[in-house]
Design a protein around this motif. Sequence first.
Motif, PDB file in Angstrom:
ATOM      1  N   LEU A 153       0.651  -9.862  -1.168  1.00 55.57           N
ATOM      2  CA  LEU A 153       0.517  -8.454  -1.533  1.00 55.57           C
ATOM      3  C   LEU A 153      -0.761  -8.283  -2.359  1.00 55.57           C
ATOM      4  O   LEU A 153      -1.030  -9.089  -3.242  1.00 55.57           O
ATOM      5  CB  LEU A 153       1.729  -8.004  -2.346  1.00 55.57           C
ATOM      6  N   ASP A 182      -2.618  -3.283  -0.375  1.00 61.47           N
ATOM      7  CA  ASP A 182      -1.353  -2.558  -0.477  1.00 61.47           C
ATOM      8  C   ASP A 182      -1.482  -1.407  -1.463  1.00 61.47           C
ATOM      9  O   ASP A 182      -0.974  -0.327  -1.241  1.00 61.47           O
ATOM     10  CB  ASP A 182      -0.237  -3.515  -0.888  1.00 61.47           C
ATOM     11  N   SER A 198      -0.434   0.727   2.233  1.00 63.15           N
ATOM     12  CA  SER A 198       0.591   0.178   3.125  1.00 63.15           C
ATOM     13  C   SER A 198       1.946   0.727   2.697  1.00 63.15           C
ATOM     14  O   SER A 198       2.073   1.323   1.624  1.00 63.15           O
ATOM     15  CB  SER A 198       0.619  -1.350   3.020  1.00 63.15           C
TER      16      SER A 198
END
Lengths: 369, 277
Positions: A153, A182, A198
Amino acid sequence: MDGTGFLQREHFGELIRILAGRGYRVIGPQLRDGAIVYDDLSEVAQLPSGVIMDVQPARVHATVTQLPRYFSWANGPQALKPLLFRPVETLWQACRDDKGRLEFSAADEQEARPLAVIGVRACDLAALELQDRHFLQGEYSDPHYARRREGLLLVAVNCTHPDATCFCASTGDGPQARTGFDLVLDELDTGFIIGAGSKRGTALMEDLSLLPVREDQLAKAAVSHQAAREAQTRALPPGDLYDALAARREHPHWQAVAERCLSCGNCTSVCPTCFCSHEREQPRLDGSGSVHLREWDSCFSEGHSYITGLVIRAEPRHRYRQWLTHKLGAWHRQYGRSGCVGCGRCIAWCPVGIDLCEETAAVLGGGHD
Amino acid sequence: MTERGIPMQVEVVERVQESPTVFTLQLRLIEEAQRDAYRFDPGQFNMLYLYGVGEVPISIDGDPDRPELLQHTIREVGRVSGGLARLQPGDRLGLRGPFGRGWPMERLDGRDVLIVTGGLGCAPVLPVIARLMRQRERYRRVAILQGVKHSDDLIWRERYDEWARLPDTQVLLAADVAGPQWHGAVGLVTTLFERLDIDLANSTTMMCGPEPMMVAASRELLQRGAGEDDIWLSMERNMQCAVGHCGHCQYGEKFICRDGPVFPYREIAALFGQRGV
Ligand SMILES: Cc1cc2nc3c(=O)[nH]c(=O)nc-3n(C[C@H](O)[C@H](O)[C@H](O)COP(=O)(O)OP(=O)(O)OC[C@H]3O[C@@H](n4cnc5c(N)ncnc54)[C@H](O)[C@@H]3O)c2cc1C
Ligand code: SF4
Ligand code: SF4
Ligand code: FES
């Protein structure tokens, strides 16, 4: 990127806690021995608050100021590379029984937790994309890289303080992060404009104490994007330099660089896109088996081009030429773009200050054949 | 896309000492399923893994129509090859493969075929010769040229004699330095070109050997009328991974392990023979 929010500086710790709470191993920047390194992060106090870096060829100097910023510097020697493509990694293990039978097992050091990295730069994202192409999108994929990449992430931060060595604007990779994250942050004195890239990022935002973003905050961020771009003084010529460099294979400047180059390989270690490695066997001392390792390697090492009785790139000028012609030329044919994302690390961390941009200009400028 | 794998276990079935430093190992995959699935193209290579020592790229020189027997002819030059040299029938080792693009078998039909090798470069072309000899009628004239440094280095003399007896098949041998029993030519392999009885303009050449030899030989064949797309060369560079990841085998934009090891001259012409690339 719709749905932005403002995270006040005093609430920044929430992000670390939420990520940890969701099972991530959180990694973030810290000042250590005068350089920014990425390591386990459990609280805001570890972040390099107010750190300003003076980065020049072969020189990196950190000053801690009262500036209310965590990200007022550009990058350190590591990028995301060591987190995914490990400097040393076990590929497999072999055991031999008393009858001489072998058993091979894939090294599956299960990552206990997926990684979440805070403070990823635009150039790091661009380099990650390139490493993805190399390790995941060819004929063969690397399962070790793939395993770590899957859960990764990324919390990107747009650069406000590029180093003097940065030239991501000229390679088109920064200073603003555009894809591949993200979450993305714009840091202001009072806090962060935060946006998602995201679904995972959007979900995280729901758990943060966000305020609506004000117009003046957006305007400030826009000003700093432009300032970060305009602050950059170095540049590489655009486009595919394969033919131009090939035409100058015997240019005298290769030798001029080689006379300064120590063939230490610092440039390739810090370069976020360099992918070379060698493999090595390490029999266990207790005789219980043998471990097959992969370690980072560099085209500056003598062994890189060794074949029985012969080092193909015997002279440092051949190695520097390999590095530059691969990075700025052959990458285009291998991966569809340059292998340089303009992070400037190879310039900063070269012990003698060899400057990719200058050397490229010198080789191309000569108009040699 | 395939995941990079770990070695499969193989057993030495037979070991032949070809010369004081060259030996041939015949290997068999232990797992039946792996044995059944294994196929290779002439010119491809395997990574052979010696327990506790390491892994090296070695060409496959067995018969591609009998892929259950994996044959490798190896020169003892260092740590891994030296250890492989001490293996005996029944011993186990690891194998990954096959890797790479091999010889252009599909381009040989109805053409003259020239094979030019130097030193142990004679090994990777054995699978080609096996095919040529089995289906002799598909191809026109065949010429097999091998050069060695010293005449004592020549291995497989009986095979060369046997091939030479076949119709329309020329076998020419050269040694830089010749001992008393030598019947071949003295000099570089290129000195044999004069005696070639093939039509270079309608031929395909397959070449494997030390790079300087391949450079000199290709240039001369081009001069004599061979086409740049009709000379195929097996290239050698350091190889660690064989899957296009480790970067060691890079040759310009090529990864020799993946894009080669066999290349048509035209694909590498710009780099071929350049120092330090
Ligand atoms: C595609 C290909 C096919 C080959 N086919 C054969 C063959 O059929 N028979 C044969 O005897 N040899 C072949 N070789 C060469 C063989 O791989 C080397 O002789 C071998 O790697 C030497 O390893 P070593 O540990 O014994 O030698 P050392 O000199 O101790 O080498 C140390 C290490 O360097 C690397 N290395 C050294 N030389 C080479 C080399 N020439 N190529 C690649 N890596 C090297 C290896 O990782 C090796 O373990 C081939 C090489 C390639 C690239
Ligand atoms: S070549 Fe230098 S500036 Fe370019 S990506 Fe690599 S380390 Fe960064
Ligand atoms: S060959 Fe050199 S420049 Fe290219 S990836 Fe390897 S170490 Fe980096
Ligand atoms: S051998 Fe590793 S990239 Fe070719």
